[in-house]
Write an enzyme that holds these catalytic residues in place. Sequence first.
Site, PDB file in Angstrom:
ATOM      1  N   ASP A  51      37.169  43.558  39.499  1.00 46.21           N
ATOM      2  CA  ASP A  51      36.861  44.713  38.701  1.00 46.21           C
ATOM      3  C   ASP A  51      35.161  45.601  39.349  1.00 46.21           C
ATOM      4  O   ASP A  51      34.653  44.179  39.486  1.00 46.21           O
ATOM      5  CB  ASP A  51      36.850  44.527  37.293  1.00 46.21           C
ATOM      6  CG  ASP A  51      38.190  44.958  37.029  1.00 46.21           C
ATOM      7  OD1 ASP A  51      39.646  44.837  37.231  1.00 46.21           O
ATOM      8  OD2 ASP A  51      38.677  44.933  35.252  1.00 46.21           O
ATOM      9  N   ASP A  83      48.770  45.771  37.514  1.00 49.29           N
ATOM     10  CA  ASP A  83      47.888  44.855  37.016  1.00 49.29           C
ATOM     11  C   ASP A  83      48.521  42.911  37.577  1.00 49.29           C
ATOM     12  O   ASP A  83      49.400  43.172  37.850  1.00 49.29           O
ATOM     13  CB  ASP A  83      47.520  44.884  36.211  1.00 49.29           C
ATOM     14  CG  ASP A  83      45.807  44.774  36.407  1.00 49.29           C
ATOM     15  OD1 ASP A  83      45.649  43.327  37.131  1.00 49.29           O
ATOM     16  OD2 ASP A  83      45.248  45.504  35.650  1.00 49.29           O
TER      17      ASP A  83
END
Length: 681
Positions: A465, A402
């Site tokens: 997302d 990430d």
Amino acid sequence: MKACLVFAVLVVGTVFAGQNIPCEQFDVSKVVRGKGAVEVACTAIEKRFSTAAHKHFFGMRMPAPFAVEIPLGGEALSFEASCGVDKSGAKGAVVLRVLGDGKELWASPSTAFGDKDEVKVCVDVSGVNAMTLAVDPVEGTGDGVLAVWGEARVTCRDGAVLPSDVRRTSRQLGVLTPGAADAPRINGPRVYGVRPGKPILYRVPVTGQRPMKLKVECSESGLSFDPDTQVLSGSIKEPGEYTVAIVAENSSGKAEKTLTIKVGEKIGLTPALGWSSWNAFGGSVSDAKVRAAADALVATGLADHGYSYVNIDDFWQNIPERAKEDPDLDGPLRDAEGRIAANRRFPDMKGLVDYIHAKGLKAGIYSSPGPYTCGRAVGSWQHEEFDAKTFADWGFDYLKHDWCFYDDVAFGKGLDRAMYPYLVMGRALAHQERDIYFSLCQYGMENVSAWGRLVGAQSWRTTGDVFDTWSSVSAAIEKQKKLFYYTEPGAWNDPDMLCVGNVCWNDGRPTRLAPNEQYTHVSLWALLAAPMLIGCDLTKIDDFTLSLLSNDEVIDIDQDPLGKGAGCIAEGDEWEIWARPLEDGSIAAGLYNKSSREQTVVFDLEAAGLMCKWRVRDVWRQDDIGVFLGKYEAVVPGHATHLVRLFPLPCGHLREGMDDIRENAWRLLRAKDLSKGTLLL
Ligand code: GLA
């Protein structure tokens, strides 16, 4: 106050059994007062509305004075939001109001720029046909004040459908994938990449009735095959291409397929297919849930359609900060030698990975280049070599890396700043004894598609997302328009995991995407050559979701060895056609209806350069439609995508001078960008 009490009662009573509909699902097109538009934020990463008190993951923002009418059709029970004034607008104060069929139901006190607290609204809207959200400047306030309705949502009874929902305005598609045939079919990719001498683990995916005889001729490569587990394993030292002949036979028939093992520096030659814990379980992932997912991949047959990764996302580490709410997350971040520690829910990480491997499946793990991950667990910052070794020792085959909290320690500018942390981890992974598919998750910053491969990655997220709402999925699709030319074997754009089935965003209940929208979601991901990581609880998967995920002709498009992801080759006001060339000379195309109403979408074959005659096959139904010349058209229900594969008849060919159907997409982009006077990238 009264309204809040009503809401509180609803929370413990009906709302529990109801469904939350976030503002991304509202129809906000009917502006009844004011200039400009309602902005709707829907992702946790890219767009947030911030007041002095709070950053909102989702919500609405509108300039004062303003009023927007939202059709509820008497279906909603309550409306709630947390209100304030956005930090990015002008200073000033506003009053926010909620009206039901023209009658004021709630008004905020004067709410000003810089207020330390937000004003909560929770109001009973049962029976209301049209709800109006209005914002009025307080006297003396100039233009440009932006009011925020943070986390705005309505609650409806289960099964209720808002008037603007595509389920109301268009018929919905049911199961289209034909039932499984008895005869064997060998599925999965046709190519497999591995580095010299690194372990190979490949579960041959085959559907068809059991008992079945499975034979794999792999003597040339020196690999071995176990017909009981369907697992091909071993390693090959010499770089080169090795062919493995697979034969499957049962009482209903025989199938044959060739798998080419390419031993070289490139891995991930087709996009990853598998499951990830995040959309299914979020922060409550555990060893037991991951084992159950691995079991279910096999038991549901998904593994026999080619899904092979079982990926653990965030929250496998300790997070002392969250220990109060969840004691399982309490514990050391690293051991005395600096080795990252798993939390109590993962008592034996190596044992878990062995369990996954024993099924012929691959295992994935998650970290961040920052000091913390997005969930505030410890990240790999300054421990990259160490963590890469730990992940390899545990046996992992995949790392999702990430960006969260890396901002706090980042240095340099632009590309240097963006690439550096991934170069560090990419190199650390390359030093390990096993191949580890490297999946970047920095949401597309600094056009990662252009350089992801340079840091050793096989895929990279191109969006924030994606959630189980139409605005989220359709916005993710829109973002892919400029990215098609970056895909090739071993280099994949990743518009995020699939939001079908029971997802944690909806409290473990079925996705809020309507069936047609789910067809678009899966069809576009296959066209885009995107990783397909299932994000639902596989132990509770329903027949519709299973049919969506197990259509071998759809998966074949995703896994095509040419690796050329689709571009948007034609568009109208409310439709688009996305297409990609496939290895056998055929073309996959999606007729994507962006409108919530059914419409006929015309694919002008000739204008797209598909000359003479083409056989058109309905991919979802796995059925030929007919032979077409010049034009092909189809009636496409609202928000659905009609996925076809076009095979040239002997005279069929691409227009002279054209060798890739996506040249149309390039032309469309150029026309737009040149007219704006900007560069393409
Ligand atoms: C980010 C990623 C998600 C997920 C979470 C975990 O938001 O984009 O896919 O990995 O972090 O905290």
